[in-house]
Design an enzyme around this catalytic site. Structure first.
Site, mmCIF file in Angstrom:
data_model
loop_
_atom_site.group_PDB
_atom_site.id
_atom_site.type_symbol
_atom_site.label_atom_id
_atom_site.label_comp_id
_atom_site.label_asym_id
_atom_site.label_seq_id
_atom_site.Cartn_x
_atom_site.Cartn_y
_atom_site.Cartn_z
ATOM 1 N N GLU A 113 21.805 45.187 15.896
ATOM 2 C CA GLU A 113 22.740 44.726 16.930
ATOM 3 C C GLU A 113 22.061 43.806 17.966
ATOM 4 O OE1 GLU A 113 22.670 47.915 15.898
ATOM 5 O OE2 GLU A 113 24.711 48.299 15.185
ATOM 6 N N ASP A 122 44.194 55.567 22.255
ATOM 7 C CA ASP A 122 43.357 54.541 21.622
ATOM 8 C C ASP A 122 44.162 53.250 21.414
ATOM 9 O OD1 ASP A 122 41.185 53.319 19.963
ATOM 10 O OD2 ASP A 122 40.330 55.301 20.193
ATOM 11 N N ASN A 156 20.342 52.329 16.596
ATOM 12 C CA ASN A 156 21.717 51.839 16.516
ATOM 13 C C ASN A 156 22.240 51.592 17.926
ATOM 14 O OD1 ASN A 156 24.213 51.256 15.054
ATOM 15 N ND2 ASN A 156 24.989 52.907 16.334
#
Ligand SMILES: C/C(=C\C(=O)O)CCOP(=O)(O)O
Ligand SMILES: [Mn+2]
Length: 421
Positions: free
Chosen positions: A197, A244, A134
């Site tokens: 990815e 965030d 990943n």
């Protein structure tokens, strides 16, 4: 294209701001990046180089993909994760190898006053376990000379791989990639099938992606800096506070710890930092969901475009433009959008004559085409975003979809008047 080639391209096209005087990595560099709101290269953060706001606008993304700004979503939804990935034996990233790890030597920034510490914000965490790999970006807080706390959000693939390794009481090997080809960094933020990815990045770039193997077996693309290490199966520490996308402080949680065992970097490396709650952060979080929403709405009606708006943190608010075929299409579009992006909180569906990048136009559609009791869908107790300060402690929230499309049977009364030439 390498990270450096991309920076040179920004420089030659006159878009790069360069700061040659020394600046501090504690608040000063992030503050300057916020103020400049353009790609900004610091030449001297304690003698190190760092770039921020690298992909800080849709114009920058469009330029990188070679499409107009309103064509980004169609381009991304056309790409299949099936590009070529090549394994090579050497990399310019291996120019300097440091086995005595000291993260404080890197220009890792502290951004806001109550932050829990310096954070790596643009690190692509590549992990491999049980034949699965990943690559995704996670915020990483420095918690020691060679230790980082990683916010691994369920059900992201890094979270799943760490969980599988931890169930077998095994460490999860990881490599943190900083300053790869920006297309690869962008691809690592997408929601492609598990392990795809780099294939997606190659398809997007239209050229093979080269990977080389780290000492711990993890295969990574060429980059400015690579931090090699492992996620401990059991160790957890407080992660945060951290600002965030909403610009508010996210909760402090117990998160897994990455121990860094080795650093590789190019000579005179250029560190990449993403400004928390800055435009680059918002776009990296939101743009990958836009093609997902686009494709889901395409299943229920004719979709024209999708945007996760900046005012909605590029994450919580969407505007979806459709060519309505039958009455009720917009309600199906609302449900499709929520299913495609489970963190989405509010969505507005508009017709083709509304410019979805212009909030005045979207508000006009809400003002003139909505009757609240008929056109507003309220859905309580749905899984929302952990980043929404108004979400419930159990992770649920109330969602709202607004059908701001014309009633088909009375179309003409909604027409915007035109003046003859
Ligand atoms: C940090 C977040 C996501 C990620 O790593 O992709 C944001 C939180 O995700 P939610 O799923 O919206 O709670
Ligand atoms: Mn993944």
């Amino acid at each position: 294209m390498s990270f450096r080639d991309f920076i040179d391209h920004l420089r030659t096209s006159g878009r790069l701001v360069e700061v040659t005087e020394p600046v501090s990595k504690v608040f000063e560099a992030p503050r300057l990046a916020k103020k400049s709101n353009a790609p900004i290269l610091f030449h001297d953060i304690d003698g190190q180089k760092a770039i921020m706001n690298l992909l800080g606008s849709r114009d920058e993304l469009a330029d990188m993909f070679g499409v107009p700004k309103d064509g980004i979503i169609q381009r991304l939804s056309d790409i299949r994760p099936d590009g070529e990935v090549k394994i090579v034996n050497t990399s310019p990233t291996m120019e300097v190898i440091e086995n005595d790890v000291d993260l404080s030597k890197l220009p890792l920034m502290t951004h806001f006053e109550k932050d829990g510490g310096p954070y790596i914000t643009a690190g692509v965490v590549v992990s491999e376990y049980g034949g699965m790999m990943n690559a995704s970006i996670h915020r990483l807080m420095v918690v020691g000379k060679n230790k980082l706390a990683a916010r691994l959000v369920p059900p992201r693939h890094s979270f799943v791989l760490h969980k599988k390794a931890a169930e077998n009481n095994e460490p999860l090997p990881v490599a943190i990639v900083l300053g790869a080809d920006p297309v690869i960094t962008f691809a690592s933020t997408t929601r492609v099938p598990a392990g795809k990815e780099f294939e997606y990045a190659a398809a997007l770039r239209g050229a093979p992606v080269e990977l080389f193997e780290c000492e711990n077996g993890v295969k990574v693309p060429h980059a400015e800096i690579i931090l090699e290490g492992y996620v401990d199966p059991t160790e957890r520490v407080d992660e945060g506070p951290f600002v965030d996308i909403t610009g508010t402080y996210d909760l402090v949680r117990k998160e897994p710890v990455i121990t860094i065992t080795k650093i590789m970097h190019r000579k005179d490396p250029i560190y990449h930092g993403i400004l928390p709650a800055g435009a680059e952060h918002l776009l990296m979080m939101g743009v990958p969901y836009e093609p997902k929403i686009y494709n889901a709405v395409a299943e229920v009606t004719t979709v024209k475009n999708v945007v996760l708006t900046e005012g909605g943190c590029c994450y919580l608010h969407a505007v979806v433009q459709i060519e309505k075929q039958t009455e009720g299409d917009a309600k199906n579009a609302i449900m499709a959008a929520f299913a495609a992006h489970t963190s989405l909180k509010h969505v507005v569906i508009v017709d083709e004559d509304i410019d979805i990048f212009n909030m005045m136009d979207v508000e006009f559609a809400i003002a003139t085409r909505v009757k609240a009791d008929l056109d507003v869908m309220i859905i309580p107790n749905v899984r929302g975003s952990s980043l929404d300060p108004r979400g419930s402690p159990d992770g649920t929230t109330t969602k709202m979809g607004i059908d701001a499309t014309k009633v088909l049977a009375e179309k003409e009364i909604f027409e915007r008047a035109k003046m003859p030439e």
